[in-house]
Write a protein that holds these residues in place. Sequence first.
Motif, PDB file in Angstrom:
ATOM      1  N   LYS A 185       0.833  -1.198   0.000  1.00  0.00           N
ATOM      2  CA  LYS A 185       0.000   0.000   0.000  1.00  0.00           C
ATOM      3  C   LYS A 185       0.868   1.249   0.000  1.00  0.00           C
ATOM      4  N   LEU A 186       0.607   2.147  -0.941  1.00  0.00           N
ATOM      5  CA  LEU A 186       1.300   3.423  -0.962  1.00  0.00           C
ATOM      6  C   LEU A 186       0.908   4.261   0.255  1.00  0.00           C
ATOM      7  N   GLN A 187       1.829   5.087   0.678  1.00  0.00           N
ATOM      8  CA  GLN A 187       1.501   6.176   1.586  1.00  0.00           C
ATOM      9  C   GLN A 187       1.076   7.368   0.720  1.00  0.00           C
ATOM     10  N   VAL A 188      -0.030   8.003   1.077  1.00  0.00           N
ATOM     11  CA  VAL A 188      -0.588   9.067   0.237  1.00  0.00           C
ATOM     12  C   VAL A 188      -0.903  10.282   1.102  1.00  0.00           C
ATOM     13  N   GLU A 189      -0.606  11.464   0.556  1.00  0.00           N
ATOM     14  CA  GLU A 189      -0.928  12.727   1.226  1.00  0.00           C
ATOM     15  C   GLU A 189      -1.590  13.665   0.220  1.00  0.00           C
ATOM     16  N   GLY A 190      -2.651  14.357   0.642  1.00  0.00           N
ATOM     17  CA  GLY A 190      -3.300  15.344  -0.212  1.00  0.00           C
ATOM     18  C   GLY A 190      -3.542  16.632   0.552  1.00  0.00           C
ATOM     19  N   LYS A 191      -3.369  17.789  -0.112  1.00  0.00           N
ATOM     20  CA  LYS A 191      -3.457  19.064   0.611  1.00  0.00           C
ATOM     21  C   LYS A 191      -3.763  20.218  -0.351  1.00  0.00           C
ATOM     22  N   HIS A 192      -4.579  21.184   0.148  1.00  0.00           N
ATOM     23  CA  HIS A 192      -4.747  22.436  -0.604  1.00  0.00           C
ATOM     24  C   HIS A 192      -4.702  23.663   0.315  1.00  0.00           C
ATOM     25  N   ASP A 193      -5.316  23.597   1.502  1.00  0.00           N
ATOM     26  CA  ASP A 193      -5.259  24.667   2.513  1.00  0.00           C
ATOM     27  C   ASP A 193      -5.867  25.996   2.064  1.00  0.00           C
ATOM     28  N   LEU A 194      -6.823  25.972   1.140  1.00  0.00           N
ATOM     29  CA  LEU A 194      -7.423  27.233   0.686  1.00  0.00           C
ATOM     30  C   LEU A 194      -8.458  27.737   1.699  1.00  0.00           C
ATOM     31  N   GLN A 303       4.575  16.700   5.298  1.00  0.00           N
ATOM     32  CA  GLN A 303       3.696  15.709   5.916  1.00  0.00           C
ATOM     33  C   GLN A 303       3.804  14.356   5.222  1.00  0.00           C
ATOM     34  N   PHE A 304       3.970  14.374   3.914  1.00  0.00           N
ATOM     35  CA  PHE A 304       4.151  13.127   3.175  1.00  0.00           C
ATOM     36  C   PHE A 304       5.462  12.451   3.579  1.00  0.00           C
ATOM     37  N   ALA A 305       6.532  13.224   3.660  1.00  0.00           N
ATOM     38  CA  ALA A 305       7.838  12.652   4.017  1.00  0.00           C
ATOM     39  C   ALA A 305       7.789  11.983   5.386  1.00  0.00           C
ATOM     40  N   GLN A 306       6.987  12.530   6.293  1.00  0.00           N
ATOM     41  CA  GLN A 306       6.868  11.947   7.631  1.00  0.00           C
ATOM     42  C   GLN A 306       6.135  10.608   7.618  1.00  0.00           C
ATOM     43  N   LYS A 307       5.332  10.366   6.578  1.00  0.00           N
ATOM     44  CA  LYS A 307       4.599   9.102   6.482  1.00  0.00           C
ATOM     45  C   LYS A 307       5.458   7.968   5.925  1.00  0.00           C
ATOM     46  N   LEU A 308       6.541   8.312   5.223  1.00  0.00           N
ATOM     47  CA  LEU A 308       7.323   7.297   4.533  1.00  0.00           C
ATOM     48  C   LEU A 308       8.072   6.415   5.515  1.00  0.00           C
ATOM     49  N   GLN A 309       8.224   5.166   5.127  1.00  0.00           N
ATOM     50  CA  GLN A 309       9.040   4.255   5.905  1.00  0.00           C
ATOM     51  C   GLN A 309      10.508   4.630   5.730  1.00  0.00           C
ATOM     52  N   PRO A 310      11.326   4.512   6.774  1.00  0.00           N
ATOM     53  CA  PRO A 310      12.746   4.842   6.624  1.00  0.00           C
ATOM     54  C   PRO A 310      13.446   3.872   5.672  1.00  0.00           C
ATOM     55  N   ASN A 311      14.444   4.396   4.965  1.00  0.00           N
ATOM     56  CA  ASN A 311      15.289   3.569   4.094  1.00  0.00           C
ATOM     57  C   ASN A 311      14.497   2.858   2.994  1.00  0.00           C
ATOM     58  N   THR A 312      13.557   3.596   2.365  1.00  0.00           N
ATOM     59  CA  THR A 312      12.777   2.982   1.286  1.00  0.00           C
ATOM     60  C   THR A 312      13.234   3.421  -0.099  1.00  0.00           C
ATOM     61  N   ILE A 342       8.055  21.501  -2.924  1.00  0.00           N
ATOM     62  CA  ILE A 342       7.800  20.067  -2.700  1.00  0.00           C
ATOM     63  C   ILE A 342       9.113  19.301  -2.706  1.00  0.00           C
ATOM     64  N   ASN A 343       9.951  19.571  -3.703  1.00  0.00           N
ATOM     65  CA  ASN A 343      11.234  18.866  -3.811  1.00  0.00           C
ATOM     66  C   ASN A 343      12.099  19.068  -2.570  1.00  0.00           C
ATOM     67  N   ALA A 344      12.033  20.262  -1.988  1.00  0.00           N
ATOM     68  CA  ALA A 344      12.874  20.557  -0.822  1.00  0.00           C
ATOM     69  C   ALA A 344      12.530  19.684   0.377  1.00  0.00           C
ATOM     70  N   GLN A 345      11.320  19.125   0.400  1.00  0.00           N
ATOM     71  CA  GLN A 345      10.891  18.292   1.521  1.00  0.00           C
ATOM     72  C   GLN A 345      11.103  16.797   1.275  1.00  0.00           C
ATOM     73  N   MET A 346      11.523  16.436   0.076  1.00  0.00           N
ATOM     74  CA  MET A 346      11.682  15.017  -0.238  1.00  0.00           C
ATOM     75  C   MET A 346      12.915  14.436   0.446  1.00  0.00           C
ATOM     76  N   PRO A 347      12.806  13.238   1.025  1.00  0.00           N
ATOM     77  CA  PRO A 347      13.975  12.592   1.623  1.00  0.00           C
ATOM     78  C   PRO A 347      15.036  12.296   0.574  1.00  0.00           C
ATOM     79  N   VAL A 348      16.266  12.155   1.011  1.00  0.00           N
ATOM     80  CA  VAL A 348      17.369  11.804   0.114  1.00  0.00           C
ATOM     81  C   VAL A 348      17.031  10.496  -0.601  1.00  0.00           C
ATOM     82  N   GLY A 349      17.250  10.486  -1.908  1.00  0.00           N
ATOM     83  CA  GLY A 349      16.979   9.279  -2.689  1.00  0.00           C
ATOM     84  C   GLY A 349      15.604   9.227  -3.307  1.00  0.00           C
TER      85      GLY A 349
END
Length: 381
Positions: A185-194, A303-312, A342-349
């Motif tokens: 199962k993918l980890q999924v995040e959705g956001k708009h904050d309007l 918030q998406f990066a926080q949902k990811l499993q480490p070392n994936t 968005i890119n600035a929040q992505m984990p390494v790799g």
Amino acid sequence: MTIIFTNIEFLDEATEDDVVSLIAHTVSQKAQYILVLMGSQSTLRIESIPAIAVATPVPLNACIIPGVIFEDHYSYKGVLVLGFKDKICSLLIPDIAASHDVLCQQLQQFVASNGTLGSAGIFVDGLSPAVEPFIATVYENLGSDRILIGAGVGDLNNRFNMCVANEQGCFSNAAIIFCLSNTVKLQVEGKHDLPQVAGPYLVTEAKDNIIYSLNYQPAADIYSDAISKVSGMDITQDEIAQHIHSYPFGLKQLNEEYLVRDIIAVNGNSLVCVGNVAENSLVYILNATKDILITAASDAGKQFAQKLQPNTAEQMHYVVLIDCISRALFLNDEYQLELNAINAQMPVGKKLAGVLSIGEIKNTDQGAIQFLNKTIVLGGL
């Protein structure tokens, strides 16, 4: 080799020969299924796809999409070629407005081959008035145990154009469903904050995705008056189209979040939305600004990066990004700032690969599948 993709290839501008070469390279990487995503301004025509698909030794589907995204680039002319590691069952539904019984029969073909667990992708004609009833039927058949992520496809400048293709031909008012994994199962995040800036207004006459009246008055009149007051400008009905990307509608949900409905056209006194709006529903007017959009993009990435499993990173190098085309149209040349955030929040790799969409598709926290607007959706492992 990753758990889902063998490889993802991108060209900012691509001829038919270029795409055929990318497909051949993807086959050489042992891909078992290929998805081609074509920016709406690409010189490659969707009418070329059936012959290309017939000549390709693995199943191939293709979609027209407003734009494609790869790493820190976005392009309205570009092409993405995605190779999938495993043999999977994809399903092209040629008419999403078919009867409920016909759609259920077709969707059960996908369930029979893939089950109801894991993760799947979906691309559907985002300009069709049948999109939301179709998505409800998809949920009815796939259930809440399979994570779906996807996008509305099509060409905003040619609303009746064919937008989905495979070896059988080219189709409008159509959809493709394909398996990403039957187990993971993918980890999924959705956001708009309007934020809300006006309303609520009662939808007193509507059909599918067209609102004819609000508060028993012509919808365009009510809308132009409301955004004139909010903006401090005198916006006439003839000038509404210049402001629709700044002021979408919002439908309040049980969790107090707003389900956004972008306005894509003004037709006389009526407003044409992306996605259906039911009669007797209450709509609010929301406001998009540059700062709100970019901050929401950064927050979504975080918030998406926080949902990811480490070392994936070795399991899935790429993060799938579905980003609403209306955000890019509003930001114009500054859309790069949103992509950078968005890119600035992505984990390494982890690298981005995705689309600028006409509506975004994801599960709610309760499992139901929603058709969203003006929203960033991220998916990955």
